[in-house]
Design a protein around this motif. Structure first.
Motif, PDB file in Angstrom:
ATOM      1  N   GLY A 293       0.731  -1.246  -0.009  1.00 47.91           N
ATOM      2  CA  GLY A 293       0.148   0.070  -0.038  1.00 47.91           C
ATOM      3  C   GLY A 293       0.837   1.178   0.104  1.00 47.91           C
ATOM      4  O   GLY A 293       2.074   1.082  -0.035  1.00 47.91           O
TER       5      GLY A 293
ATOM      6  N   GLN B 272      -1.799  -1.342  -3.971  1.00 54.50           N
ATOM      7  CA  GLN B 272      -2.911  -0.817  -3.636  1.00 54.50           C
ATOM      8  C   GLN B 272      -2.437   0.597  -3.250  1.00 54.50           C
ATOM      9  O   GLN B 272      -2.358   0.923  -2.074  1.00 54.50           O
TER      10      GLN B 272
ATOM     11  N   ASP C 143       2.585   4.296  -7.085  1.00 54.15           N
ATOM     12  CA  ASP C 143       2.874   3.190  -7.942  1.00 54.15           C
ATOM     13  C   ASP C 143       3.595   3.275  -9.069  1.00 54.15           C
ATOM     14  O   ASP C 143       4.779   2.526  -9.104  1.00 54.15           O
TER      15      ASP C 143
END
Length: 359
Positions: A172, A204, A210
């Motif tokens: 995450g 996530q 990301d």
């Protein structure tokens, strides 16, 4: 730290509402100690969404959780003075879980933490949000108490990771932010090898974060190990390797120097339920006029409380902290005049704030 410290108030929870509670108490001439289980102030705002935007703070059109915590910390500094030599505040106790709150016969409360801190207070303010936020773990017995397993990326942890093989567990925002932060450290402070461990090759996290980590993986600066840790080897008080079960059902050994577990935080009501206050749906029932609980002298503000018409909004917590502070001041100092003073005009409040006359 003395074995017992006397104070007017103890505020449990160093999130935005807890910080503002200390400020309001300070305006009324009440000294407070602040306790939080997390290693830094800011509570849920910093632990769960430090970089996400907040739009509903009065007078602040936009700020992140971390920025809000910094603004509130600057505001409360007149009442939480730093020790110049150490750079720390003797009234702030981070990394402490309040284990017990006991009412004494003379109207005081004994507040104890899991680190042996003991405070004797005339009033207690519970601003613990949804409860004590504790890190989610990997549920492997050998990790408990291991000296090279970390759950927070604070300065002390960063100082131990230079030149080491560091495994970051999680997929995450917390884990990916840690990876980006560690790769950005200067030479000598940066880990020699950095591995991201996650149960699958999907994250996530915010798209920008990301993309940053994907670029680091593509460049070879970070390695990705996909799988679930099922076991490990502990030696000399530390974890030396993890057994990781891959998606192909093959177990592989992942050696490491340090393990940084960044799998988010989980709120737990914890010892609050044992302090004798009436609870409703795991929240402290309070009077909406004073925000005092069923135990006289203990107040609850913010998301931890419940009363008719309750709204779990940050700005409501600031309102609750203000009324709770005034209610406590009237109870603790009944002989003092209860005139409402304004920071715009009151010389007394200016004195407490350290404001120069005419400014």
């Amino acid at each position: 730290m003395p074995s017992m410290v006397d104070t007017d108030a103890v505020v449990i929870g160093a999130g935005p509402v807890g910080l503002f509670q200390v400020f309001q108490l300070g305006l009324l001439g009440l000294k407070a100690h602040l306790i939080d289980v997390l290693p830094e102030v800011g509570g849920q705002c910093v632990a769960l969404y430090p970089d996400k935007p907040i739009y509903d703070v009065p007078g602040v059109p936009l700020c992140t959780g971390r920025e809000l915590a910094r603004l509130l910390l600057n505001q409360v500094r007149p009442f939480l003075p730093l020790n110049v030599a150490s750079g720390q505040c003797e009234q702030v106790h981070l990394g402490h879980l309040v284990s017990e709150v006991q009412a004494e016969g003379d109207g005081h409360f004994l507040v104890q933490t899991d680190h042996g801190l003991q405070l004797r207070a005339r009033s207690v303010f519970v601003a613990a949000g949804a409860g004590a936020f504790v890190p989610r773990t990997l549920n492997l017995p050998m990790l408990e108490g291991a000296k090279n397993v970390h759950y927070h990326l604070d300065d002390a942890t960063i100082g131990a990771l230079g030149g080491q093989h560091v495994v970051v567990s999680g997929g995450g925002d917390e884990a990916l932010s840690a990876v980006v932060a560690l790769t950005a450290l200067p030479d000598g402070q940066r880990p020699s090898e950095l591995t991201l461990l996650h149960r699958r090759d999907q994250f996530q996290a915010e798209p920008e974060l990301d993309a940053q980590v994907r670029n680091l993986l593509a460049s070879g600066r970070v390695k990705l190990v996909v799988g679930m840790p099922t076991d490990g080897v502990a030696q000399d008080g530390g974890v030396r390797s993890l057994t990781v079960l891959g998606p192909d059902s093959v177990a592989r050994e992942l050696t490491l120097d340090h393990l940084l577990v960044r799998q988010g935080m989980s709120p737990k009501l914890g010892p609050v339920s044992q302090w004798g206050m009436s609870l409703e749906r795991k929240q402290v029932s309070v009077s909406p006029a004073t925000f005092e609980s069923s135990t006289a002298g203990i107040y609850a503000v913010g998301d931890i409380n419940i009363y008719p018409g309750k709204k779990r909004l940050l700005l409501c917590g600031f309102h609750e902290a203000t009324l709770a502070a005034h209610a406590a001041a009237a109870t603790l100092n009944p002989e003092a005049p209860q005139h409402l003073l304004y920071t715009t005009t009151s010389p007394l409040l200016h004195q407490r704030l350290g404001v120069l006359q005419g400014h």
